[in-house]
Design a protein around this motif. Sequence first.
Motif, PDB file in Angstrom:
ATOM      1  N   PRO A 584       0.805  -1.232   0.000  1.00 53.63           N
ATOM      2  CA  PRO A 584       0.000   0.000   0.000  1.00 53.63           C
ATOM      3  C   PRO A 584       0.830   1.272   0.000  1.00 53.63           C
ATOM      4  CG  PRO A 584      -0.038  -1.040   2.162  1.00 53.63           C
ATOM      5  CD  PRO A 584       0.651  -1.993   1.243  1.00 53.63           C
ATOM      6  N   GLN A 587       1.788   2.886  -4.542  1.00 53.38           N
ATOM      7  CA  GLN A 587       0.591   2.961  -5.362  1.00 53.38           C
ATOM      8  C   GLN A 587       0.650   4.209  -6.232  1.00 53.38           C
ATOM      9  OE1 GLN A 587      -3.168   1.376  -3.625  1.00 53.38           O
ATOM     10  NE2 GLN A 587      -2.341   2.114  -1.681  1.00 53.38           N
ATOM     11  N   ASP A 590      -1.549   8.269  -5.270  1.00 53.16           N
ATOM     12  CA  ASP A 590      -1.854   8.367  -3.846  1.00 53.16           C
ATOM     13  C   ASP A 590      -0.947   9.393  -3.183  1.00 53.16           C
ATOM     14  OD1 ASP A 590       0.484   6.840  -4.126  1.00 53.16           O
ATOM     15  OD2 ASP A 590       0.156   5.845  -2.204  1.00 53.16           O
ATOM     16  N   HIS A 644      -7.000   2.802  -3.030  1.00 53.63           N
ATOM     17  CA  HIS A 644      -5.831   3.077  -2.199  1.00 53.63           C
ATOM     18  C   HIS A 644      -5.955   2.417  -0.829  1.00 53.63           C
ATOM     19  CE1 HIS A 644      -4.899   7.010  -4.618  1.00 53.63           C
ATOM     20  NE2 HIS A 644      -4.495   5.914  -5.241  1.00 53.63           N
ATOM     21  N   THR A 647      -5.799  -1.857  -0.854  1.00 51.02           N
ATOM     22  CA  THR A 647      -4.469  -2.489  -0.911  1.00 51.02           C
ATOM     23  C   THR A 647      -3.927  -2.813   0.472  1.00 51.02           C
ATOM     24  OG1 THR A 647      -4.095  -1.147  -2.892  1.00 51.02           O
ATOM     25  CG2 THR A 647      -2.199  -2.306  -2.004  1.00 51.02           C
TER      26      THR A 647
END
Length: 841
Positions: A584, A587, A590, A644, A647
């Motif tokens: 995460p 990404q 983001d 987002h 993940t």
Amino acid sequence: MTSTQPPYSAGEPTGPIPADLFPHSFQAAARLLCLLLALTLVSACSTTRNTAGGQDAPDRETQGQTADASGEEEDGYESVITDEAVSDEGLFTVHRVDDSFYYEIPDSLLGREILLISRVAQVPTDFFGFNSAGSSTGEQVFTLEKRGDKIQMRVRNYDNFAPDSAAIKFSVEANNFEPVVSAWDIEAIGPDSTTSVIEVTDFFTSDVPAISGLADYLRTMYQVRRVDGNRSYIESMKSFPENVETRHVLTYEAVNPPSEVQTNSLSLLMNQSMVLLPEEPMRPRYADDRVGYFSVSRINYGLNEQKAATQEFIRRWRMEPKDPEAYARGELVEPVEPIVYYLDPGTPERFRPYIIQGIEDWQEAFEAAGFKNAIIAKEPPTPEEDPDWNPEDVRYSVVRYVASTIRNAVGPSVSDPRTGEIIESDIIWYHNHLRSYRNRLMIETGAANPDARSLMLDEDLIGETMRRVISHEVGHAIGLPHNMQSSSAYPVDSLRSGSFTQEYGIATTIMEYARQNYIAQPGDENIRFIRKIGPYDKYSVNWGYRVIPEADTPEEEKPILDSWITEKEGDPVYRFGSAGGYDPSIQTEDLSDDPVQASTYGMMNLKRVVPNLIEWTSTPGESYDDLEEIYGELIGQWSRYVNHVITNIGGVYTYPKATDQEGPVYEPVPEDYQRKAMAFLNDNAFTTPEWLLDEDILRRIEHAGALERIGQLQGSHLRRVMDTDVMLRLIEAEGFSDGDTYTVSEMLGELRSGVWSEIYENENTDTYRRNLQRIYLDHIESLLNGEENDDVSHTDIQALLKEELRTLRGDVDDALPGASGLHRAHLVDVTERIDGMLDSD
């Protein structure tokens, strides 16, 4: 071309002499007579072929003597390259005579390594994939070699290597025999006997796979039969001091072309660049996956390792200090050859300052590496200033401004596969990319940024976005890939600080897809909304470009490069991560170290933007097309914020390390944060987003479609949460844990409670929720049937899903007595579907 070959061949009699016509004693004499006749013919044919420029040209030494003695060689050249020839001198001279094209190749280039880059210049409508002007379809190194009466093109292989001094070099060559791609008859020898003329027309108008724009899968897709030579031709051929550029049209017979189906034809405009590689290769620098660089690699069999070891070198420009002594003292010095980008002559005047700034933004990063004025932008010279300037010349790197509806920009470069040295680069900016940033600024920043609330942004604002896109693409062109980890280095609330964002930007590098600051809220002051060069950019350029005077070889550089990495160990500002669907912190699009809070801020801003969209997108006398486009992109942004967060479920952080660094490379996302993520999803992804379903907007842009649109997005989110890879990672993490982990059972239970909340709260379902609940059952059924992953039956996943169905079946039974109407009919259908799935086992 009409053949000049005589009706007989040297060394061959015009017909056999039957042996039975001669007594046995006369056969030897007959053979002697034939031999004398053959020798006579060879002598007679030598000058004939020489004059005609035929295929059996004598060796170069003899050829020079013939030309000096008789002058007939020059006549042979002129019979091929006639007075009507249109010639262009450069790397090698190219000639056009009527519809035939010739290369005149100097002897000095024989054996020199040349890089051939094949690009698609124009494609038909609906051609598969993103293939537009400048898209590369292949690169290969070749040499031109004289073999008898021919010039042949031989590909050089750099995938497998051994030093000349190593005995294994002989084995590498024996087991990697390099192919001959093409061979041409020598049509004539140049007037000074130092060049060879070959005709290359057929090479560019026939189906040569090495330079074709059609990969095998495209040939299958379009059912290509063959190239039609009658409809294939060379459009242009230009020669420059270090490269030759050829544009040619290839027309294929195709049963199923991408467009204009009735023609059964597919035409491509190809561009072939032949670029001379440096005679003295640049010293390479070893790549390291802890610092992001594009790279070239090879297997070096000459290394002292007990395996076939791979060497990987970064791609970078040759950057050498003009004053090595001053550089070694730590002073800023200019490079011997700076990186220079010219603007396309077709660039609109109003945008030129922003493009120049975008290029020269990288000067501060190169200063970190000890160089000043290392990268420079220049206006294109006028024909009066430089009549020979041409953007196709490999000596000039150009920012191309393309009048196209494509919404993109790209930063390709050409590099030496032997060392990684970048030789040339053309940045491509497509005009319609302005549209992307106009829309995204409104959607992501309009709530907090009044300047973004219009279809016609101030020139300074749209120019600033263009500047930063150019900087991003130049970053690619100097060797830097995307660093998708960089946006996760900054604390979420720091992005609401004006002083922080103005100094550090919104991510540690401009090479991240962190384009706009969607976290800042109304009332936050002096906020920077657009990305900029950051601290990681300076760090990575220093790592890749700083000259290390105390090191004489790449191997001696490596310990120093390693020390620069370990100095920054543990600091997220200097961490690199290019891709990882399970991480995460890596990404696209983001921001910040807290995806849940960042997406919460983003959602808050979207909810402020939606009620204003009609006003912000309205133009008197115009339709609602802009409203429809931007509303659709806003829904996509909502989906992006949700993804987002997803993940983090079953997520794993990645920390690349060398073996001398302590700690694990992979670390699961903490259990508490995964629970926080699931709570966000139940509140923002799986609850009907009524704020998005603005009736005033929908009744202006469509008669129907909202139900299907939201259902597709929610279904996509649901499938990502229940992805088999996610669940398998959770199962594995539970196996390593002592009980302190987020389990698959817990995740599935929380998901069920969120998706089916009405049956637990005695509420009726709306249309959108019933749709989502059916998608939930569809996905579980596909998992149980092995449609998503054939290996699921060998894991705990099927057992856990069946247990979820049994639990849900009982909870629905409990809710049925209080249900009525459409809600009750839905629940009855749910029970029947669950029974069918469980009974079918």
